[in-house]
Design a protein around this motif. Structure first.
Motif, mmCIF file in Angstrom:
data_model
loop_
_atom_site.group_PDB
_atom_site.id
_atom_site.type_symbol
_atom_site.label_atom_id
_atom_site.label_comp_id
_atom_site.label_asym_id
_atom_site.label_seq_id
_atom_site.Cartn_x
_atom_site.Cartn_y
_atom_site.Cartn_z
ATOM 1 N N ARG A 95 0.875 -1.268 -0.195
ATOM 2 C CA ARG A 95 0.017 -0.157 -0.074
ATOM 3 C C ARG A 95 0.975 1.201 0.039
ATOM 4 O O ARG A 95 0.471 2.359 -0.612
ATOM 5 N N SER A 96 2.010 1.230 0.596
ATOM 6 C CA SER A 96 2.898 2.602 0.703
ATOM 7 C C SER A 96 3.592 2.722 -0.411
ATOM 8 O O SER A 96 3.565 3.692 -0.951
ATOM 9 N N ASP A 97 3.950 1.406 -1.482
ATOM 10 C CA ASP A 97 4.517 1.658 -2.601
ATOM 11 C C ASP A 97 3.465 2.339 -3.675
ATOM 12 O O ASP A 97 4.020 3.338 -4.413
ATOM 13 N N VAL A 98 2.188 1.892 -3.565
ATOM 14 C CA VAL A 98 1.174 2.449 -4.438
ATOM 15 C C VAL A 98 1.031 3.912 -4.075
ATOM 16 O O VAL A 98 0.798 4.954 -4.978
ATOM 17 N N ARG A 99 0.877 4.481 -2.793
ATOM 18 C CA ARG A 99 0.845 5.947 -2.471
ATOM 19 C C ARG A 99 1.984 6.526 -3.027
ATOM 20 O O ARG A 99 2.108 7.906 -3.358
ATOM 21 N N ASP A 100 3.174 5.940 -2.940
ATOM 22 C CA ASP A 100 4.512 6.826 -3.327
ATOM 23 C C ASP A 100 4.255 6.822 -4.636
ATOM 24 O O ASP A 100 4.861 8.054 -5.295
ATOM 25 N N ILE A 101 4.076 5.831 -5.575
ATOM 26 C CA ILE A 101 3.877 6.356 -6.958
ATOM 27 C C ILE A 101 2.683 7.096 -7.283
ATOM 28 O O ILE A 101 3.020 7.959 -8.204
#
Length: 511
Positions: A208-214
């Motif tokens: 989920r953190s990856d997606v928000r960073d993207i």
């Protein structure tokens, strides 16, 4: 070299005479935020930071240019907002001792900075400045003809790392493509961390953190991320964990990829997953899929095709819900898609679906007009055209499967007479929809009809065919061709070969 001679991607609407400006070690970036609301001012400052990084790379500077508040001075680059630009994504780039980029919105200013980087790159190569700086001379007035200029990435079948997705976003933004649709689930994988149903998540996945960073990385570069969760077909992977939700036909055949849309718990599961993903992606538009559930014309005699006879209980469910004995499997499908779309709308986003089974005037239930249509296929000339779908009240995207499909196959990249960068550049334009499947003709949407835009689709039907890096390397040429067409304006080269030789060879890829 006079800047009137320097090409940029996408093509500019006008390039004319102006006084030169110098860019080099003494260049500063001036951000004019007087009387600019906070959010807009923050967007200009972030654009200035990104431009400073790019100029330092392109001019081989010992440090990045300083960024200051105020109006532009000699040899500086000024970024400002003004109502004199009448397109939200339009911009004016003008040199007159200084370089000034003006937009109505930070997005337009950002696109102007990408043109500036392209001009600098061309001048730098032409003059061999070696870090001493370049002289620019340009007057550019530019705006896009289409609001959504997109790429769809099938990261459900094939895992793409956060770094590779960011690389794609950066290349897109350099070409002024402004939307990335992330297709996160398909028959062999679900690629985003899901707390409500952890058993469906593939081993290789984005957190989920990856997606928000993207999403944040893309937002800085004015690329919107669209969540794409495809149901009620293409569900082999998810249904491995929920075999009781697979559709069983009248003869006992179990369809591994199809959801039994008559089961309330199955529909609730889809909505639960969707709502969690909507919270992670926070996208204004959510793609709810809907493709390849009902049979294509050549599949209608297949005993596993879903129809009123083979899936009688599906048709009967539609009859119970509507109270209309004429309802059938098509109506059941539409009821399901409308229910999922309403879930999306209740939580503040716009729903979009594939066009496969949007059949105006057929059945007893109508696809909700508020749901946008992603028009990739017209099975044959007996099926609705893009114009029919617009006339039925839907906003539409062009995803023409005969031109805009980059497909990983066992042999590499799928080919066709027009399914390639040359075909896109020389034979396609954003109003050219599929006339009939299999390169059997085109349908040009009349200019009087509005449309949202168009997108390339990257389908990973054979995930091992190319590595992540090879996919992006090969896709770049497609995006360069596509960006020229979807931005609009006159072509800056008559053929794709000449575009590559005269423009792409100078402009290259993103810094």
């Amino acid at each position: 070299m006079q800047q009137a001679d320097l090409p940029t991607l996408p093509a500019v609407a006008h390039v004319g005479p102006s006084a030169p400006a110098h860019l080099g070690k003494a260049t500063a970036i001036m951000v004019d935020t007087a009387d600019v609301p906070g959010d807009l001012a923050a967007g200009l400052w972030r654009t200035a930071e990104l431009l400073a990084e790019d100029l330092a790379k392109e001019l081989d500077l010992p440090r990045r240019p300083q960024i200051r508040q105020g109006t532009v001075a000699a040899h500086a680059v000024g970024l400002r907002l003004s109502s004199q630009v009448d397109s939200p994504e339009g911009y004016i780039l003008h040199t007159d001792g200084a370089t000034v980029i003006t937009g109505a919105d930070p997005a337009g200013v950002y696109w102007g900075t990408q043109t500036l980087v392209q001009l600098v790159r061309g001048a730098y190569e032409a003059d061999s400045a070696g870090g001493r700086g370049v002289e620019l001379q340009a007057h550019v007035i530019d705006s896009p003809e289409h609001g959504e200029r997109a790429v769809m990435l099938d990261c459900g079948r094939k895992y793409f790392s956060p770094e590779s997705i960011k690389r794609l976003v950066r290349e897109m933004s350099y070409l002024k493509l402004n939307t990335l649709q992330m297709h996160i689930s398909d028959n062999v994988g679900f690629r985003v961390e899901c707390e409500s149903y952890p058993m469906i998540v593939s081993e290789e996945h984005l957190t989920r953190s990856d997606v928000r960073d993207i999403v944040a990385y893309a937002r800085d570069r004015h690329v919107e991320i669209i969540l794409d969760l495809d149901t009620p077909s293409h569900l082999d992977h998810i249904l491995e964990s929920f075999p009781e939700y697979r559709l069983t036909l009248q003869d006992g055949t179990v369809l591994d990829n199809a959801l039994d849309i008559t089961i309330p718990e199955a529909r609730d599961m889809v909505k639960d997953i969707l709502l969690e993903m909507m919270d992670v992606f926070a996208s204004d538009v959510v793609h709810i899929g809907g493709d390849e559930y009902l049979p294509a014309p050549w599949q209608e005699e297949d005993p596993s095709a879903i129809d009123d006879t083979s899936a009688r209980h599906v048709a009967e469910w539609a009859q119970d819900v509507t109270g209309d004995a004429r309802a059938g499997a098509l109506d059941a499908y539409v009821l399901y898609m409308n229910e999922i779309a309403e879930c999306v709308r209740k939580h503040g986003s716009t729903a979009r679906m594939w066009s496969d089974d949007i059949y105006p005037g057929q059945g007893v239930v109508r696809v909700d007009q508020r749901t946008q249509a992603d028009v990739w296929i017209r099975w044959d000339d007996s099926k609705p055209t893009a114009e029919d779908i617009v006339d039925d009240g839907h906003e539409i995207m062009n995803a023409n499967g005969d031109y805009l499909y980059f497909i990983l196959t066992e042999d590499g990249i799928g080919t066709g007479p027009t399914k390639n960068p040359t075909g896109i550049y020389e034979s396609w334009d954003p109003r050219r929809f599929m006339g009939a499947a299999g390169d059997e003709g085109d349908f040009d949407l009349p200019a009087r009809h509005p449309m949202l835009g168009a997108h390339l689709s990257v389908w990973c039907d054979s995930p091992p065919a190319l590595t992540q890096e090879e996919v992006l390397d090969n896709l770049l040429e497609w995006m360069q061709s596509f960006s020229q067409q979807v931005w609009g304006g006159e072509k800056i080269a008559p053929t794709f070969a000449e575009l590559t030789e005269e423009v792409v060879s100078v402009v290259g890829s993103a810094p």
